[in-house]
Design a protein around this motif. Sequence first.
Motif, short mmCIF file in Angstrom:
data_model
loop_
_atom_site.label_atom_id
_atom_site.label_comp_id
_atom_site.label_asym_id
_atom_site.label_seq_id
_atom_site.Cartn_x
_atom_site.Cartn_y
_atom_site.Cartn_z
N THR A 48 1.52 5.84 -7.41
CA THR A 48 0.39 6.66 -7.87
C THR A 48 0.88 8.06 -8.26
OG1 THR A 48 -1.24 5.44 -6.60
CG2 THR A 48 -1.80 7.70 -7.19
N LYS A 49 1.76 8.62 -7.46
CA LYS A 49 2.31 9.94 -7.76
C LYS A 49 3.10 9.91 -9.08
CE LYS A 49 2.53 11.17 -2.92
NZ LYS A 49 3.36 11.18 -1.73
N ASP A 105 1.09 4.22 -3.00
CA ASP A 105 1.07 5.68 -2.86
C ASP A 105 2.20 6.32 -3.66
OD1 ASP A 105 0.11 8.16 -1.66
OD2 ASP A 105 1.98 8.10 -0.50
N THR A 106 3.40 5.76 -3.55
CA THR A 106 4.55 6.28 -4.29
C THR A 106 4.32 6.17 -5.79
OG1 THR A 106 6.04 5.65 -2.49
CG2 THR A 106 7.03 6.00 -4.67
N LEU A 123 0.83 -1.21 0.00
CA LEU A 123 0.00 0.00 0.00
C LEU A 123 0.86 1.26 0.00
CD1 LEU A 123 -2.97 -0.96 2.35
CD2 LEU A 123 -2.96 -0.77 -0.15
N ASP A 124 1.98 1.23 0.72
CA ASP A 124 2.91 2.36 0.68
C ASP A 124 3.52 2.50 -0.71
OD1 ASP A 124 2.47 3.01 3.32
OD2 ASP A 124 4.21 1.89 4.07
#
Length: 133
Positions: free
Chosen positions: A71-72, A68-69, A64-65
């Motif tokens: 996705t950016k 996030d990375t 999940l972390d």
Amino acid sequence: ICNSLVLVDVNGERLEGEVLDFQQASAFAKRCTVEGSTNFDVTRDSNLVIVTAGAKQKPGQSRLDLLDTNTKILKSIVSQVLKYSPSSPICIVSNPCDVMAAVASKIAKDLPPGQIFGSGTVLDTWRFRQLIA
């Protein structure tokens, strides 16, 4: 398979090596030119865009972390792809693949269904199904 292959990478030094590798391999291909750039303008009017970009999962980092990375990273790529090749099919292979394909579809919300798709693995599909269950 193609007449032209274009690679885009923010890391120009790594890109140079990748282009050379593909150029040498293309000696066995039927007339395929290979070029690279750090700018997306070289991708204008592409017939297919394959997104492989994303950070590696670090030791101890959850998926999940990593999501996030990545996705950016994907937001910046998809916006550039749509700027230069708005009608091109976009294949996402960045990890976690199924989730990243869904994220890319949300980023490019006005595209017709199926224009963005993922080419993941059974493992990624299973993980995604567990996540949404």
